[in-house]
Design a protein around this motif. Structure first.
Motif, mmCIF file in Angstrom:
data_model
loop_
_atom_site.group_PDB
_atom_site.id
_atom_site.type_symbol
_atom_site.label_atom_id
_atom_site.label_comp_id
_atom_site.label_asym_id
_atom_site.label_seq_id
_atom_site.Cartn_x
_atom_site.Cartn_y
_atom_site.Cartn_z
ATOM 1 N N GLY A 24 -1.759 -14.647 5.759
ATOM 2 C CA GLY A 24 -0.839 -15.433 5.536
ATOM 3 C C GLY A 24 0.327 -14.996 5.588
ATOM 4 O O GLY A 24 1.210 -13.899 4.845
ATOM 5 N N GLY A 185 1.579 -2.050 7.367
ATOM 6 C CA GLY A 185 1.155 -0.783 8.776
ATOM 7 C C GLY A 185 0.897 -0.810 10.089
ATOM 8 O O GLY A 185 0.701 0.124 11.387
ATOM 9 N N SER A 207 3.300 -8.445 9.731
ATOM 10 C CA SER A 207 4.617 -8.203 10.881
ATOM 11 C C SER A 207 3.995 -7.969 11.966
ATOM 12 O O SER A 207 5.645 -8.003 12.872
ATOM 13 C CB SER A 207 5.517 -6.401 10.309
ATOM 14 O OG SER A 207 5.423 -6.418 8.757
HETATM 15 C C1 LIG Z 1 7.176 -13.287 6.706
HETATM 16 C C2 LIG Z 1 5.569 -12.798 6.456
HETATM 17 C C3 LIG Z 1 5.384 -13.219 5.080
HETATM 18 C C4 LIG Z 1 4.414 -12.675 4.058
HETATM 19 N N1 LIG Z 1 3.907 -14.014 3.292
HETATM 20 C C5 LIG Z 1 3.191 -14.149 2.561
HETATM 21 C C6 LIG Z 1 2.518 -15.145 1.616
HETATM 22 O O1 LIG Z 1 2.957 -16.169 1.178
HETATM 23 N N2 LIG Z 1 1.791 -14.729 1.025
HETATM 24 C C7 LIG Z 1 0.140 -13.523 0.595
HETATM 25 O O2 LIG Z 1 -0.459 -13.067 0.477
HETATM 26 N N3 LIG Z 1 0.851 -12.522 1.987
HETATM 27 C C8 LIG Z 1 2.258 -12.895 2.571
HETATM 28 N N4 LIG Z 1 2.404 -11.186 3.286
HETATM 29 C C9 LIG Z 1 1.961 -10.262 3.357
HETATM 30 C C10 LIG Z 1 0.728 -10.868 4.384
HETATM 31 O O3 LIG Z 1 -0.207 -11.219 4.342
HETATM 32 C C11 LIG Z 1 0.228 -9.036 5.161
HETATM 33 O O4 LIG Z 1 -0.351 -8.491 4.103
HETATM 34 C C12 LIG Z 1 0.929 -8.146 5.469
HETATM 35 O O5 LIG Z 1 1.890 -8.744 6.068
HETATM 36 C C13 LIG Z 1 0.342 -7.104 5.666
HETATM 37 O O6 LIG Z 1 1.085 -5.762 6.470
HETATM 38 P P1 LIG Z 1 2.313 -5.622 7.491
HETATM 39 O O7 LIG Z 1 3.715 -6.543 7.557
HETATM 40 O O8 LIG Z 1 2.758 -4.347 7.587
HETATM 41 O O9 LIG Z 1 1.123 -5.785 8.864
HETATM 42 C C14 LIG Z 1 3.571 -12.239 4.397
HETATM 43 C C15 LIG Z 1 4.369 -10.785 5.260
HETATM 44 C C16 LIG Z 1 5.106 -10.584 6.173
HETATM 45 C C17 LIG Z 1 4.921 -10.134 7.558
#
Ligand SMILES: Cc1cc2nc3c(=O)[nH]c(=O)nc-3n(C[C@H](O)[C@H](O)[C@H](O)COP(=O)(O)O)c2cc1C
Length: 332
Positions: A24, A185, A207
């Motif tokens: 999310g 990552g 991301s």
């Molecule tokens: C733009 C963005 C917004 C996010 N918002 C939330 C959120 O509202 N709630 C949540 O549990 N995780 C949030 N996350 C974390 C993602 O759900 C996920 O756990 C994380 O992006 C995984 O790592 P990565 O960015 O390296 O792929 C967010 C990530 C991004 C990039």
């Protein structure tokens, strides 16, 4: 869409073709259109409940998602703050999830203990996201259906321990018997292959998906991310013990300066972390200000593409990695 390459406990549990979950993304980045695109590409996505302050609008998003996926199961991200004043809101959101027959939730924030009975009663699968294996163990004891363990590389909130995803991926599957998803990552298929080899059942990406065509955020921001060499994220808000990995823009630099100065009162941080700045950046494409969650896996994004094209490249890369390992085998 690519053929199914891997069958895992997560693909079976959620009825999806690929062991790829897209976490999310708040405040309302992962909306119905995006989540439906993820589900239609064979993965699982989560509409962020907290992104919709109007509950009718939230319900509308769920209905839209159901219609865009022709009735396939999809998920909702539920933030569990644990704060008493958020309890009523959470109850209302959960009632809507049950009424709209949502398949699964990605819970994050606090313990899922309070919400588990109602979600179970509604037949909703609970995937609880944690930043350290110790929390995965306690969530498993509580009876969640799966755990998502994210490492320090993750965009968003990596927790305070700073444990890498590589360590989480090797450690978590040995510590709990329920299905394990690894995130943080991850944006390339060879990481999917490696994660499955280490015993996990799926990956979670955030991301890497920010350049997806189906996201409503401004194209200029996506184009900027495509140029990233993966060095532009920073963990800030350490002073508040709310570690937050974001794009290293003007707001992040101001917050990092507060952290370095030892600030620990929210009022000092407020002008730089206001949600309105974040929303403005996503709407206009001007990314100088706002807490813009993003991690180094953005380096794997080389073009603005559809969700399905991103999945195809991840799956092709995973297949390539598996073949490479086969080629390396000797004297087994
Ligand atoms: C733009 C963005 C917004 C996010 N918002 C939330 C959120 O509202 N709630 C949540 O549990 N995780 C949030 N996350 C974390 C993602 O759900 C996920 O756990 C994380 O992006 C995984 O790592 P990565 O960015 O390296 O792929 C967010 C990530 C991004 C990039």
């Amino acid at each position: 869409m690519r053929n199914q390459l891997f069958r895992t406990r997560i693909t079976e549990m959620l009825g999806i073709r690929h062991p790829i979950l897209c976490g999310g993304m708040g405040p309302s980045v992962s909306d119905a259109s995006y989540v439906a695109a993820v589900v239609n590409a064979g993965g699982m996505g989560f509409v962020v409940a907290a992104g919709f302050s109007d509950l009718d609008e939230f319900r509308e998003q769920l209905r839209r998602c159901r219609s865009l996926t022709s009735g396939k199961g999809f998920g909702v991200n539920l933030y569990l703050s644990g704060q008493a004043n958020a309890a009523e809101r959470l109850r209302q959101q959960m009632r809507i999830l049950a009424e709209e027959e949502v398949l699964c939730v990605e819970t994050s924030g606090g313990s899922p203990e309070e919400v588990l009975p109602a979600l179970r009663e509604a037949g909703i699968k609970v995937l609880h996201k944690v930043p350290a294996v110790r929390y995965a163990r306690s969530a498993a004891r509580l009876g969640v259906d799966a755990v998502i363990v994210v490492g320090n590389d993750c965009g968003g909130h990596p927790g305070t321990y700073g444990i890498s995803s590589m360590v989480q991926a090797a450690h978590a599957p040995k510590e709990v018997s329920i299905p394990v998803v690894i995130g943080g990552g991850i944006g390339a298929g060879r990481q999917l292959a490696a994660t499955l080899m280490m015993g996990a059942d799926a990956i979670l990406m955030g991301s890497r998906m920010l350049v997806a065509e189906e996201l409503w955020i401004h194209r200029q921001y996506k184009e900027r991310l495509v140029q990233s060499d993966g060095t532009e994220s920073i963990i800030v808000k350490n002073g508040l013990r709310q570690h937050h990995r974001v794009l290293n823009n003007d707001s992040a630099k101001a917050v990092a300066a507060l952290d370095a100065a030892g600030a620990s009162d929210f009022e000092s941080y407020r002008p730089h972390v206001m949600g309105t700045l974040t929303t403005h950046a996503y709407k206009t494409g001007d990314s100088h200000q706002g807490m813009l969650d993003c991690g180094p896996s953005i380096v794997f994004a080389n073009a603005v593409q559809s969700v399905e094209a991103i999945f195809d490249s991840v799956l092709d890369d995973a297949r390539h990695a598996m073949r490479r390992l086969e080629d390396l085998r000797c004297n087994w």
